[in-house]
Write an enzyme that holds these catalytic residues in place. Structure first.
Site, PDB file in Angstrom:
ATOM      1  N   GLU A 133      86.081 -35.538  57.551  1.00 19.13           N
ATOM      2  CA  GLU A 133      84.827 -35.500  58.295  1.00 19.13           C
ATOM      3  C   GLU A 133      84.094 -34.177  58.033  1.00 19.13           C
ATOM      4  OE1 GLU A 133      85.800 -36.589  62.338  1.00 19.13           O
ATOM      5  OE2 GLU A 133      83.693 -36.978  62.765  1.00 19.13           O
ATOM      6  N   GLY A 145      81.445 -36.929  70.094  1.00 24.02           N
ATOM      7  CA  GLY A 145      81.893 -37.103  71.467  1.00 24.02           C
ATOM      8  C   GLY A 145      83.319 -36.615  71.666  1.00 24.02           C
TER       9      GLY A 145
END
Ligand SMILES: *[C@@H]1O[C@H](CO)[C@@H](O)[C@H](O)[C@H]1NC(C)=O
Ligand SMILES: *[C@@H]1O[C@H](CO)[C@@H](O)[C@H](O)[C@H]1NC(C)=O
Ligand SMILES: *[C@@H]1O[C@H](CO)[C@@H](O)[C@H](O)[C@H]1NC(C)=O
Ligand SMILES: *[C@@H]1O[C@H](CO)[C@@H](O)[C@H](O)[C@H]1NC(C)=O
Ligand SMILES: *[C@@H]1O[C@H](CO)[C@@H](O)[C@H](O)[C@H]1NC(C)=O
Length: 482
Positions: free
Chosen positions: A174, A215
């Site tokens: 990521e 999140g």
């Protein structure tokens, strides 16, 4: 077991991305989502399609891409045709109701059926990549995480497309992809513009660091100063792009995305109350919300604060005090122990910050709502937060009608969290704060070469052009291949 049909898929993508980008084997992990084409097969149509589902912790989005099948002078361009937001929560929330996953994915998959011509369905690859929400669930129960991925795979396999796999990507992947995307978008790599048959010999440009906030996790990725070494191997990424070697630092802090950070803060603060009322400085005065203890303790992120309490629910009562909110959040960053020469927090190595940083996803959405994206100093940002958090909830609600209450109520926390994370977690200073660009739908004009709508600039990757999608969470290896 992360992979579903993963190895074929990786092989496919590796082969091509390695050839094209010259990635070292360490970065072969980046080659994940292959929406490629095979050069050996004659193609019935001039256009190819690919579908990528980005399964974030709070929601899933489906992207449909299109690119020319026949290379024209060795170049091709990938376009994003459509984004379809899947209605509902992130896939990790379907642990107790895997049967609903079929219905959950149906609308966007049906949309794909319409967008992609029928004659192309069978050759259109579909891939799903999941991030920190599923990483957390897997930490709790690998069986449950597998059950969800199995159901997702089964569902996607029922469509006429060429389903390639569904897997949980790592925090390193990521971070790495965010960094690569930002730097392509900013034109920071010495790209060869084969489009015009030109090879530009620009002098070496500084790369941008990448700051990503989701999140459930947050990533920081950048090239450290040349006189510093990356002291922990886990944080080191090496790759070769356009004949140049890059040694990049990256870390993904699980549980430090904005939603999980809020749960951590609540779990920490509720420890000290006895009456089931939490006077919370991170919510507006007059704001009230009831929270179930069981929901709070469900996530692995709150384990360290778990304690037997004399109530099953508690009520948040907003106080709206930036300074105290900032102090409370700061307690989530443990800086007492650093096994390296320098750390971020929780004993994680962090080199000295260097150069410019692009801050995207929730960093952008939150700061954009607060009007803090265009060159505000950290002092101005703080002043804005002091004022914003102190505004009564009733007034906030009337000022921002149309914003969902759940989101609206959390901007005070999220804005304060961003300031605290950047200044106390990542060690930015009022001076280095000036080097952070909050980047959203459009990159800052002074830095972009041409007008960019949704950052869909076509990028030249040697003989391949890629349009990274923004935010760049999961669009690995969306390439037109030789
Ligand atoms: C490809 O090359 C040919 C011949 O050099 C040229 O006529 C054509 O315009 C080129 N196409 C593109 C898209 O550059
Ligand atoms: C690296 O160089 C900078 C100045 O260029 C200096 O301030 C810093 O202390 C040096 N760091 C190390 C680890 O030597
Ligand atoms: C708390 O739990 C109860 C039942 O256990 C449920 O009815 C209620 O909706 C939950 N409240 C929240 C805010 O999630
Ligand atoms: C911080 O980390 C150290 C070492 O891991 C630990 O001993 C200490 O209890 C932690 N402090 C807090 C406040 O969690
Ligand atoms: C941001 O600016 C707009 C336009 O000036 C204004 O309407 C809005 O209230 C501001 N947002 C905040 C959170 O202050």
């Amino acid at each position: 077991m992360e992979d579903r049909k993963g190895s074929e898929f990786k092989k496919f993508c590796h082969k091509n991305i390695l050839a094209i980008l010259g990635f070292s084997s360490i970065m072969a992990v980046v080659a994940l989502i292959a929406v490629g084409m095979s050069q050996h097969r004659p193609l019935p149509e001039n256009v190819k399609y690919g579908i990528v589902l980005d399964a974030g912790s709070s929601h899933t989005s489906l992207y449909i891409y299109k690119w020319p099948a026949e290379k024209e002078n060795d170049t091709g361009v990938v376009h994003q045709l459509e984004e379809c937001k899947v209605k509902g929560l992130g896939i990790s929330k379907y642990a107790q109701k895997v049967d609903e996953i079929k219905t959950y994915l149906a609308a966007c998959m049906e949309r794909s059926r319409e967008v992609v011509p029928i004659s192309q369905h069978q050759e259109t690859p579909v891939y799903l990549g999941a991030t920190a929400g599923m990483r957390l669930l897997r930490d709790e129960s690998e069986t449950v995480a597998d059950k969800i991925l199995d159901m997702v795979s089964k569902t996607l396999d029922e469509y006429p497309f060429d389903f390639q796999g569904a897997r949980i990507i790592t925090g390193q992947e990521e971070g790495a992809y965010g960094w690569i995307t930002i730097n392509y978008l900013m034109g920071n790599f010495p790209q060869k513009s084969s489009w015009y048959g030109l090879v530009s010999h620009e002098e070496e440009k500084q790369t941008y660091g990448a700051l990503d906030l989701g999140g459930a996790s947050t990533q920081i990725t950048f090239v450290p100063p040349s006189n510093e070494t990356i002291e922990s191997p886990d944080n080191s990424l090496q790759f070769r792009l356009y004949g140049r070697d890059y040694n990049v630092y990256t870390h993904s802090f699980l549980c430090y995305g904005k939603d999980q950070a809020l749960l951590q803060k609540l779990a920490k603060d509720i420890e000290d109350t006895s009456n089931g009322i939490l006077k919370d400085p991170c919510f507006h005065p007059g704001y009230e919300r009831v929270v179930n203890i069981s929901d709070l303790y469900k996530t692995p992120c709150t384990k360290r604060f778990e304690k037997t309490l004399p109530f099953h629910q508690f009520q948040i009562q907003g106080v709206g005090d930036y300074q105290r909110c900032h102090e409370s959040i700061q307690e989530l960053f443990n800086t007492s122990n650093c096994p390296y020469s320098q750390c971020a927090f929780n004993g994680v190595f962090l080199p000295s910050l260097q150069g410019h940083f692009g801050a995207f996803s929730a960093f952008y959405f939150v700061m954009n709502f607060l009007n803090l994206t265009s060159g505000s100093s950290s002092e101005q940002a703080m002043k804005t937060m002091v004022n914003f958090c102190s505004r009564p909830w009733e007034e906030i609600k009337t000022s921002f009608v149309g914003v969902k209450e759940k989101y609206l109520s959390e901007y005070c926390f999220s804005g304060t969290y961003i300031l605290t994370l950047l200044l106390k977690g990542y060690n930015f200073t009022p001076s280095s704060w000036k080097n952070i660009d909050f980047m959203g739908k459009k990159l800052p004009g002074r830095l972009s070469k041409s007008s960019m709508v949704n950052i869909n600039r076509q990028l030249t990757l040697g003989i391949v052009e890629v349009v990274p999608v923004f935010p760049p969470v999961l669009n690995f290896c969306i390439l037109k291949l030789i």
